[in-house]
Design an enzyme around this catalytic site. Sequence first.
Site, mmCIF file in Angstrom:
data_model
loop_
_atom_site.group_PDB
_atom_site.id
_atom_site.type_symbol
_atom_site.label_atom_id
_atom_site.label_comp_id
_atom_site.label_asym_id
_atom_site.label_seq_id
_atom_site.Cartn_x
_atom_site.Cartn_y
_atom_site.Cartn_z
ATOM 1 N N SER A 44 3.633 -1.681 10.393
ATOM 2 C CA SER A 44 5.085 -1.704 10.625
ATOM 3 C C SER A 44 5.714 -3.068 10.328
ATOM 4 O O SER A 44 6.640 -3.509 10.999
ATOM 5 C CB SER A 44 5.412 -1.268 12.055
ATOM 6 O OG SER A 44 5.003 0.078 12.254
ATOM 7 N N HIS A 72 -9.449 1.154 4.940
ATOM 8 C CA HIS A 72 -8.176 1.391 5.629
ATOM 9 C C HIS A 72 -8.420 2.351 6.789
ATOM 10 O O HIS A 72 -9.248 3.265 6.684
ATOM 11 C CB HIS A 72 -7.157 1.982 4.646
ATOM 12 C CG HIS A 72 -5.771 1.990 5.229
ATOM 13 N ND1 HIS A 72 -5.360 2.965 6.105
ATOM 14 C CD2 HIS A 72 -4.746 1.117 5.107
ATOM 15 C CE1 HIS A 72 -4.113 2.687 6.484
ATOM 16 N NE2 HIS A 72 -3.714 1.578 5.893
ATOM 17 N N GLY A 108 2.595 2.675 10.747
ATOM 18 C CA GLY A 108 3.528 3.793 10.588
ATOM 19 C C GLY A 108 4.216 4.217 11.876
ATOM 20 O O GLY A 108 4.807 5.290 11.944
ATOM 21 N N ASN A 143 0.866 -1.182 0.000
ATOM 22 C CA ASN A 143 0.000 0.000 0.000
ATOM 23 C C ASN A 143 0.900 1.228 0.000
ATOM 24 O O ASN A 143 1.465 1.590 1.024
ATOM 25 C CB ASN A 143 -0.902 -0.029 1.245
ATOM 26 C CG ASN A 143 -1.725 1.248 1.381
ATOM 27 O OD1 ASN A 143 -1.766 2.078 0.465
ATOM 28 N ND2 ASN A 143 -2.376 1.412 2.532
ATOM 29 N N LYS A 169 0.169 4.244 -0.295
ATOM 30 C CA LYS A 169 -0.467 5.441 0.272
ATOM 31 C C LYS A 169 -0.245 6.628 -0.679
ATOM 32 O O LYS A 169 -0.211 6.436 -1.888
ATOM 33 C CB LYS A 169 0.035 5.689 1.695
ATOM 34 C CG LYS A 169 -0.157 4.432 2.561
ATOM 35 C CD LYS A 169 0.014 4.637 4.030
ATOM 36 C CE LYS A 169 -0.219 3.319 4.758
ATOM 37 N NZ LYS A 169 -0.109 3.419 6.203
ATOM 38 N N GLU A 189 -6.864 4.814 7.801
ATOM 39 C CA GLU A 189 -6.689 6.238 7.462
ATOM 40 C C GLU A 189 -7.945 6.783 6.784
ATOM 41 O O GLU A 189 -8.309 7.946 6.973
ATOM 42 C CB GLU A 189 -5.431 6.412 6.588
ATOM 43 C CG GLU A 189 -4.165 6.264 7.429
ATOM 44 C CD GLU A 189 -2.962 5.694 6.706
ATOM 45 O OE1 GLU A 189 -2.914 5.716 5.463
ATOM 46 O OE2 GLU A 189 -2.041 5.194 7.405
ATOM 47 N N GLU A 231 -5.146 -4.720 10.662
ATOM 48 C CA GLU A 231 -4.147 -3.666 10.840
ATOM 49 C C GLU A 231 -4.431 -2.920 12.141
ATOM 50 O O GLU A 231 -5.279 -2.010 12.156
ATOM 51 C CB GLU A 231 -4.204 -2.676 9.676
ATOM 52 C CG GLU A 231 -3.904 -3.295 8.334
ATOM 53 C CD GLU A 231 -3.356 -2.275 7.338
ATOM 54 O OE1 GLU A 231 -2.269 -2.518 6.802
ATOM 55 O OE2 GLU A 231 -3.988 -1.229 7.125
HETATM 56 P P1 13P Z 1 3.159 0.749 7.642
HETATM 57 O O1 13P Z 1 3.686 -0.561 7.088
HETATM 58 O O2 13P Z 1 3.857 1.938 7.106
HETATM 59 O O3 13P Z 1 3.059 0.696 9.141
HETATM 60 O O4 13P Z 1 1.635 0.870 7.100
HETATM 61 C C1 13P Z 1 0.803 -0.217 7.204
HETATM 62 C C2 13P Z 1 -0.440 0.065 6.448
HETATM 63 O O5 13P Z 1 -1.208 0.943 6.811
HETATM 64 C C3 13P Z 1 -0.694 -0.719 5.227
HETATM 65 O O6 13P Z 1 -1.987 -0.521 4.755
#
Ligand code: 13P
Length: 250
Positions: free
Chosen positions: A212, A95, A173, A9, A11, A97, A167
């Site tokens: 992460s 997601h 992150g 992903n 982003k 976010e 997640e």
């Molecule tokens: P990170 O791997 O940067 O923690 O993000 C995970 C994520 O949100 C994947 O959709």
Amino acid sequence: MRRKLVAGNWKMNGSADSIRGLLQGIREGAADVAAVELAVFPPFVYLGLVEQQLSGTAIGWGTQNLSEHASGAYTGEVAGPMLQDFRCKYVIVGHSERRTLYGESDQIVARKFAAARKVGIDPILCVGETLEEREQGVTEAVVERQLKAVLDLEGIGAFVDAVIAYEPVWAIGTGRTATSVQAQEVHAFIRAKLAALDPAVAGKTRILYGGSMKAANAGELLAQPDIDGGLIGGASLEAKEFLAIAKAGC
Ligand code: 13P
């Protein structure tokens, strides 16, 4: 047997140049990790570029979001049939976010899940609790509520080709990964919820871990019986690291 899926992903990152380089690196290393399925999720505007670069390879692609509607006066939105035009195999829905920054409710997420299925694109449904929810001991209740919204709308049969990504929001992150024990616990819980409705579907649904994940912790996570791959954020922006995660799943 469930084939592992390692999904990147991206982003809101990348440029045409950096994406060309990243995809070249992934293409070059893909044969070494052929036991695992790979997929990437660029920002919408790079979808054509990704399609062009990955056509004819075994690497899949998709987007990070879609509209719940098929067409119409929805300024700024992108619909499922448009993703079909670019031969997306998957689309990420729900997601954290999107849920927290853009106010997507469980019901909106469920409708997006349905919109993807309607055009034959497999949804990757993200679920997961915040740190506060984990500390309050309501992780399972939160995940169950998020799943239930989709089950109520689409039914258990919808999960045959769908993917779930667990997640934990506190792990995204932050560099703070869930331990393999913590992750496996929630993955097993999700599978048990599906199995209570249809054991055959539960046995087929892939449940990815995200938060992460990197090459250094992927081996342990991917060795868990109910962890069928990873949804990778930051570490998917470097071909070597992304491929090393996939290698850990081979
Ligand atoms: P990170 O791997 O940067 O923690 O993000 C995970 C994520 O949100 C994947 O959709």
